[in-house]
Design an enzyme around this catalytic site. Structure first.
Site, PDB file in Angstrom:
ATOM      1  N   GLY A  13      -4.201  -1.237   0.166  1.00 62.73           N
ATOM      2  CA  GLY A  13      -3.585  -1.951   1.293  1.00 62.73           C
ATOM      3  C   GLY A  13      -3.489  -1.097   2.536  1.00 62.73           C
ATOM      4  CB  SER A  15      -6.413  -3.649   6.235  1.00 61.73           C
ATOM      5  OG  SER A  15      -5.572  -4.414   5.390  1.00 61.73           O
ATOM      6  NE  ARG A  16      -2.589  -7.463   7.079  1.00 60.45           N
ATOM      7  CZ  ARG A  16      -1.507  -7.942   6.486  1.00 60.45           C
ATOM      8  NH1 ARG A  16      -0.344  -7.960   7.100  1.00 60.45           N
ATOM      9  NH2 ARG A  16      -1.570  -8.412   5.260  1.00 60.45           N
ATOM     10  CG  ASN A  91       0.893   0.811   1.254  1.00 63.54           C
ATOM     11  OD1 ASN A  91       2.052   0.977   1.621  1.00 63.54           O
ATOM     12  ND2 ASN A  91       0.057  -0.018   1.888  1.00 63.54           N
ATOM     13  CB  SER A 143      11.358  -1.661  -1.379  1.00 62.43           C
ATOM     14  OG  SER A 143      12.338  -2.222  -0.529  1.00 62.43           O
ATOM     15  CE1 TYR A 156       8.372  -6.262  -1.437  1.00 62.76           C
ATOM     16  CE2 TYR A 156      10.651  -5.578  -1.181  1.00 62.76           C
ATOM     17  CZ  TYR A 156       9.309  -5.404  -0.897  1.00 62.76           C
ATOM     18  OH  TYR A 156       8.907  -4.379  -0.080  1.00 62.76           O
ATOM     19  CB  ALA A 158      12.210  -7.890 -10.515  1.00 64.27           C
ATOM     20  CE  LYS A 160       7.501  -3.149  -3.171  1.00 64.45           C
ATOM     21  NZ  LYS A 160       6.215  -2.441  -3.048  1.00 64.45           N
ATOM     22  CB  ILE A 189       8.909   0.051   7.746  1.00 62.73           C
ATOM     23  CG1 ILE A 189       9.598   0.971   6.712  1.00 62.73           C
ATOM     24  CG2 ILE A 189       7.894   0.820   8.586  1.00 62.73           C
ATOM     25  CD1 ILE A 189      10.401   2.115   7.270  1.00 62.73           C
TER      26      ILE A 189
HETATM   27  P1  NAP Z   1       1.918  -5.533   5.341  1.00 63.02           P
HETATM   28  O1  NAP Z   1       2.044  -5.162   6.773  1.00 63.02           O
HETATM   29  O2  NAP Z   1       2.102  -6.948   4.932  1.00 63.02           O
HETATM   30  O3  NAP Z   1       0.502  -4.993   4.803  1.00 63.02           O
HETATM   31  C1  NAP Z   1       0.182  -5.186   3.444  1.00 63.02           C
HETATM   32  C2  NAP Z   1      -1.109  -4.480   3.113  1.00 63.02           C
HETATM   33  O4  NAP Z   1      -1.361  -4.654   1.712  1.00 63.02           O
HETATM   34  C3  NAP Z   1      -2.317  -5.058   3.849  1.00 63.02           C
HETATM   35  O5  NAP Z   1      -3.228  -4.008   4.110  1.00 63.02           O
HETATM   36  C4  NAP Z   1      -2.892  -6.039   2.823  1.00 63.02           C
HETATM   37  O6  NAP Z   1      -4.300  -6.274   2.967  1.00 63.02           O
HETATM   38  C5  NAP Z   1      -2.631  -5.274   1.543  1.00 63.02           C
HETATM   39  N1  NAP Z   1      -2.617  -6.104   0.348  1.00 63.02           N
HETATM   40  C6  NAP Z   1      -1.867  -7.200   0.096  1.00 63.02           C
HETATM   41  N2  NAP Z   1      -2.152  -7.676  -1.122  1.00 63.02           N
HETATM   42  C7  NAP Z   1      -3.095  -6.859  -1.656  1.00 63.02           C
HETATM   43  C8  NAP Z   1      -3.801  -6.829  -2.869  1.00 63.02           C
HETATM   44  N3  NAP Z   1      -3.607  -7.735  -3.831  1.00 63.02           N
HETATM   45  N4  NAP Z   1      -4.720  -5.835  -3.070  1.00 63.02           N
HETATM   46  C9  NAP Z   1      -4.962  -4.909  -2.110  1.00 63.02           C
HETATM   47  N5  NAP Z   1      -4.329  -4.898  -0.933  1.00 63.02           N
HETATM   48  C10 NAP Z   1      -3.409  -5.866  -0.707  1.00 63.02           C
HETATM   49  O7  NAP Z   1       2.969  -4.708   4.442  1.00 63.02           O
HETATM   50  P2  NAP Z   1       3.790  -3.371   4.783  1.00 63.02           P
HETATM   51  O8  NAP Z   1       5.057  -3.764   5.414  1.00 63.02           O
HETATM   52  O9  NAP Z   1       2.902  -2.384   5.434  1.00 63.02           O
HETATM   53  O10 NAP Z   1       4.144  -2.871   3.304  1.00 63.02           O
HETATM   54  C11 NAP Z   1       3.368  -1.906   2.616  1.00 63.02           C
HETATM   55  C12 NAP Z   1       4.119  -1.513   1.358  1.00 63.02           C
HETATM   56  O11 NAP Z   1       5.409  -0.994   1.695  1.00 63.02           O
HETATM   57  C13 NAP Z   1       4.382  -2.692   0.410  1.00 63.02           C
HETATM   58  O12 NAP Z   1       4.292  -2.268  -0.926  1.00 63.02           O
HETATM   59  C14 NAP Z   1       5.811  -3.076   0.738  1.00 63.02           C
HETATM   60  O13 NAP Z   1       6.447  -3.736  -0.325  1.00 63.02           O
HETATM   61  C15 NAP Z   1       6.412  -1.717   1.015  1.00 63.02           C
HETATM   62  N6  NAP Z   1       7.627  -1.771   1.824  1.00 63.02           N
HETATM   63  C16 NAP Z   1       7.592  -2.253   3.106  1.00 63.02           C
HETATM   64  C17 NAP Z   1       8.776  -2.272   3.839  1.00 63.02           C
HETATM   65  C18 NAP Z   1       8.831  -2.774   5.257  1.00 63.02           C
HETATM   66  O14 NAP Z   1       9.932  -2.814   5.819  1.00 63.02           O
HETATM   67  N7  NAP Z   1       7.710  -3.122   5.877  1.00 63.02           N
HETATM   68  C19 NAP Z   1       9.955  -1.835   3.270  1.00 63.02           C
HETATM   69  C20 NAP Z   1       9.959  -1.354   1.972  1.00 63.02           C
HETATM   70  C21 NAP Z   1       8.765  -1.318   1.260  1.00 63.02           C
HETATM   71  P3  NAP Z   1      -4.860  -7.452   3.932  1.00 63.02           P
HETATM   72  O15 NAP Z   1      -4.669  -6.920   5.329  1.00 63.02           O
HETATM   73  O16 NAP Z   1      -6.292  -7.598   3.601  1.00 63.02           O
HETATM   74  O17 NAP Z   1      -4.030  -8.644   3.656  1.00 63.02           O
END
Ligand code: NAP
Length: 248
Positions: A13, A15-16, A91, A143, A156, A158, A160, A189
């Site tokens: 993951g 890409s974003r 990730n 998380s 979510y 569960a 994490k 974040i």
């Molecule tokens: P995001 O902006 O939604 O980006 C998610 C990334 O994961 C994208 O690159 C997406 O690819 C990829 N992805 C989704 N499903 C996938 C799959 N089945 N196989 C491979 N790649 C996949 O999420 P984020 O906020 O950066 O979160 C990243 C991680 O941090 C996650 O595990 C999330 O639970 C954790 N987290 C985030 C926060 C927060 O506040 N943002 C807080 C705590 C934990 P595509 O672009 O192709 O869809």
């Protein structure tokens, strides 16, 4: 400063959001990077184009981390392309938020498959090559919600929380092979994932953050660099929170 020169990092993951920040930070620290995406091909290509002058090799792979077969094929391909993987960062993650009374089986399964089973899928296939090298770092993105829970996020939370037990177990299983396994627990974040939250929920989160701001992907990426580098060589089985003291 290049703390990861000559290394290779596999990031799911990338890409974003946080994953993209990790890709950029690891490239800046001298690591070759293999990262995955599912749908964001254009974004993945744009990141590669953007980082083409960094002097490291960066490749993107379309690979669904929730699929055991795709994870197996991915690891095989990455080892073929790069010869090694020093750090795996699990990730990739999704949310399907809703209250338990409304939560469908599909919403439960999708989150468990993408957030938790993916960690098993990638770790399972990367361990053998890491064991051969007698070196490796595995970093699992959990998380703070996995620690404290959150109404509307039982699936979510569960998934994490499961990552913590997995991380500690793997650290114990493969520590003797010089492979470390740690988790990171981000708070709130700024990414697409948190953009989806309604304003009221965001305000509630913000009120509870002692540092009084949301975190940045780069701040999570910095923690990943620490856990990938030799600076953390005696740290394994731990969770590093990157949360501005939220809920601590
Ligand atoms: P995001 O902006 O939604 O980006 C998610 C990334 O994961 C994208 O690159 C997406 O690819 C990829 N992805 C989704 N499903 C996938 C799959 N089945 N196989 C491979 N790649 C996949 O999420 P984020 O906020 O950066 O979160 C990243 C991680 O941090 C996650 O595990 C999330 O639970 C954790 N987290 C985030 C926060 C927060 O506040 N943002 C807080 C705590 C934990 P595509 O672009 O192709 O869809």
């Amino acid at each position: 400063m290049s703390r990861l020169s000559g290394q290779t990092t596999l990031i799911t993951g990338g890409s974003r959001g946080i994953g993209e920040a990790i890709v950029r930070k690891f490239a800046a620290e001298g690591s070759n990077v293999a990262f995955t995406y599912v749908s964001s091909e254009a974004k993945a290509n744009a990141i590669i184009e953007d980082l083409k002058d960094t002097g490291v090799t960066i490749k993107a792979y379309r690979s669904d981390a929730s699929s055991y077969e795709q994870a197996e094929a991915l690891v095989k391909q990455v080892i073929e392309d790069f010869g090694q993987v020093d750090t795996l960062i699990n990730n990739a993650g999704i949310t399907r938020d809703t209250l338990m009374l409304r939560m469908s089986e599909d919403q439960w399964d999708a989150v468990m498959q993408t957030n938790l089973k993916s960690v098993f899928n990638l770790t399972k296939h990367i361990l053998r090559p890491m064991m051969k090298k007698r070196k490796g770092s595995i970093i699992n993105m959990s998380s703070v919600v996995g620690v404290f829970g959150n109404a509307g996020q039982a699936n979510y939370a569960a998934s994490k929380a499961g990552i913590f037990g997995f991380t500690k177990s793997i650290a114990k299983e493969v520590g003797s092979r010089n492979i470390r396994c740690n988790a990171i627990a981000p708070g709130f974040i700024e990414t697409d994932m948190t953009d989806e939250l309604d304003e009221k929920t965001k305000e509630q989160f913000l009120a509870g953050i002692p540092l009084k701001r949301l975190g940045k992907g780069e701040e999570v990426a910095n923690a990943c660099v620490f856990l990938a580098s030799d600076e953390s060589s005696y740290i394994s089985g731990q969770t590093l929170s990157v949360c501005g003291a939220l809920n601590c």
